[in-house]
Design an enzyme around this catalytic site. Structure first.
Site, PDB file in Angstrom:
ATOM      1  N   SER A  18       0.828  -1.217   0.000  1.00 58.45           N
ATOM      2  CA  SER A  18       0.000   0.000   0.000  1.00 58.45           C
ATOM      3  C   SER A  18       0.860   1.264   0.000  1.00 58.45           C
ATOM      4  O   SER A  18       0.466   2.281  -0.578  1.00 58.45           O
ATOM      5  CB  SER A  18      -0.975   0.000   1.181  1.00 58.45           C
ATOM      6  OG  SER A  18      -0.289   0.108   2.400  1.00 58.45           O
ATOM      7  N   VAL A  99      16.382  -7.861   6.681  1.00 63.67           N
ATOM      8  CA  VAL A  99      17.406  -6.885   7.051  1.00 63.67           C
ATOM      9  C   VAL A  99      18.454  -6.844   5.943  1.00 63.67           C
ATOM     10  O   VAL A  99      18.910  -7.894   5.475  1.00 63.67           O
ATOM     11  CB  VAL A  99      18.073  -7.307   8.383  1.00 63.67           C
ATOM     12  CG1 VAL A  99      19.127  -6.299   8.796  1.00 63.67           C
ATOM     13  CG2 VAL A  99      17.023  -7.468   9.465  1.00 63.67           C
ATOM     14  N   HIS A 116       8.826   3.297   8.997  1.00 62.70           N
ATOM     15  CA  HIS A 116       8.621   2.467  10.183  1.00 62.70           C
ATOM     16  C   HIS A 116       7.378   2.976  10.928  1.00 62.70           C
ATOM     17  O   HIS A 116       7.209   4.182  11.090  1.00 62.70           O
ATOM     18  CB  HIS A 116       9.861   2.536  11.088  1.00 62.70           C
ATOM     19  CG  HIS A 116       9.717   1.684  12.301  1.00 62.70           C
ATOM     20  ND1 HIS A 116       9.868   0.304  12.268  1.00 62.70           N
ATOM     21  CD2 HIS A 116       9.395   1.991  13.584  1.00 62.70           C
ATOM     22  CE1 HIS A 116       9.649  -0.185  13.467  1.00 62.70           C
ATOM     23  NE2 HIS A 116       9.361   0.816  14.283  1.00 62.70           N
ATOM     24  N   ALA A 180      -1.456   7.295   7.875  1.00 60.04           N
ATOM     25  CA  ALA A 180      -0.473   8.386   7.994  1.00 60.04           C
ATOM     26  C   ALA A 180       0.750   8.099   7.130  1.00 60.04           C
ATOM     27  O   ALA A 180       1.329   9.008   6.514  1.00 60.04           O
ATOM     28  CB  ALA A 180      -0.073   8.559   9.460  1.00 60.04           C
ATOM     29  N   GLU A 181       1.156   6.833   7.066  1.00 54.52           N
ATOM     30  CA  GLU A 181       2.311   6.459   6.225  1.00 54.52           C
ATOM     31  C   GLU A 181       2.075   6.853   4.774  1.00 54.52           C
ATOM     32  O   GLU A 181       2.987   7.330   4.099  1.00 54.52           O
ATOM     33  CB  GLU A 181       2.551   4.946   6.293  1.00 54.52           C
ATOM     34  CG  GLU A 181       3.059   4.471   7.634  1.00 54.52           C
ATOM     35  CD  GLU A 181       3.326   2.963   7.661  1.00 54.52           C
ATOM     36  OE1 GLU A 181       3.922   2.498   8.622  1.00 54.52           O
ATOM     37  OE2 GLU A 181       2.926   2.252   6.709  1.00 54.52           O
TER      38      GLU A 181
HETATM   39  C1  GRF Z   1       4.151  -0.603   6.815  1.00 47.77           C
HETATM   40  O1  GRF Z   1       3.341  -0.615   7.956  1.00 47.77           O
HETATM   41  C2  GRF Z   1       5.528  -0.101   7.146  1.00 47.77           C
HETATM   42  O2  GRF Z   1       5.544   0.730   8.260  1.00 47.77           O
HETATM   43  C3  GRF Z   1       6.314  -1.337   7.434  1.00 47.77           C
HETATM   44  O3  GRF Z   1       5.768  -2.308   6.573  1.00 47.77           O
HETATM   45  C4  GRF Z   1       4.412  -2.003   6.296  1.00 47.77           C
HETATM   46  C5  GRF Z   1       4.228  -2.101   4.815  1.00 47.77           C
HETATM   47  O4  GRF Z   1       2.897  -2.026   4.433  1.00 47.77           O
HETATM   48  N1  GRF Z   1       7.725  -1.089   7.216  1.00 47.77           N
HETATM   49  P1  GRF Z   1       2.515  -1.995   2.919  1.00 47.77           P
HETATM   50  O5  GRF Z   1       3.032  -3.282   2.270  1.00 47.77           O
HETATM   51  O6  GRF Z   1       3.130  -0.781   2.297  1.00 47.77           O
HETATM   52  O7  GRF Z   1       1.021  -1.940   2.899  1.00 47.77           O
END
Ligand code: GRF
Length: 209
Positions: A18, A99, A116, A180-181
């Site tokens: 997403s 990692v 993150h 929010a991301e």
């Molecule tokens: C997100 O919650 C991000 O914070 C973490 O991995 C998740 C990825 O979600 N690093 P998506 O695949 O972008 O929906």
């Protein structure tokens, strides 16, 4: 590195993708002056690959090898060579669940970013939204940062806060952070594509125009 004009982004993801969609949509809308040069996943059939293919963007699965939490040597070489051939300026980790180690980091020093789901340095590692609930914080959020050899420890590019509500469950809080991301990551990638920021030690600052 790319010597042409368009800023080229390589995206690595293991899951539904997403954040990748948010970035690809922002590029399509002209909000990020860049192009997605390559999408790679360590998970066959991952949502992120389907989203890329739907948008006619180059995308492929690369077998990660024998380890669970990192790439093995052959896989690492395949990832690095693919990203170098695609001449990426920036590598965007979008839910990549392995990692990255020395050779990979050295090949793209200072050019790998991650998102993150907490306000780092609080709650690095897995299930950060759950860590935030367990700790009882009233505000959490998400952080876009450069990737270094540590776990979620690189210099911070941007952060967005999210309230923790009294009746939140891990699922409701995670969903609010995820939303929010999708706002924060495209904004941060845009500042990188416009080469508007500079790194001074641990501090990422706006260049003076
Ligand atoms: C997100 O919650 C991000 O914070 C973490 O991995 C998740 C990825 O979600 N690093 P998506 O695949 O972008 O929906």
């Amino acid at each position: 590195m790319n010597s042409g004009n368009t800023f080229r982004i390589g995206v690595l993801g293991s899951g539904r993708g997403s954040n990748f969609v948010a970035i690809a949509d922002a590029i399509a809308a002209g909000a990020i002056p860049a192009q997605v040069a390559l999408v790679l996943s360590d998970v066959e059939g991952a949502g992120i690959l389907e989203h890329a293919q739907k948008r006619n963007l180059p995308a492929r699965f690369v077998a990660p090898g024998k380890f669970r939490t990192k790439l093995d040597e052959d896989a690492e070489r395949t990832f690095v060579e693919a990203l170098q051939s695609a001449k990426v300026d920036l590598i965007v980790l979008a839910g990549f669940m392995r990692v990255l180690k020395g050779d990979f980091l050295r090949a793209f020093e200072g050019r790998i970013v991650n998102i993150h789901p907490s306000l780092l340095p609080s709650f690095p590692g897995l299930e950060a939204w759950k860590q935030a609930l367990d700790h009882g914080v009233k505000v959490t959020g998400c952080t876009v940062h450069f990737v270094d050899a540590g776990v979620d420890s690189g210099a911070i590019i941007g952060q967005q806060t999210v309230p923790v509500l009294d009746d939140d469950t891990p699922e409701t809080l995670h969903a609010r952070i995820h939303a929010a991301e999708h706002e924060l990551y495209p904004k941060c990638v845009a500042t990188l594509a416009r080469r508007e920021i500079a790194v001074r030690g641990r501090r990422v600052v706006r260049k003076k125009s």
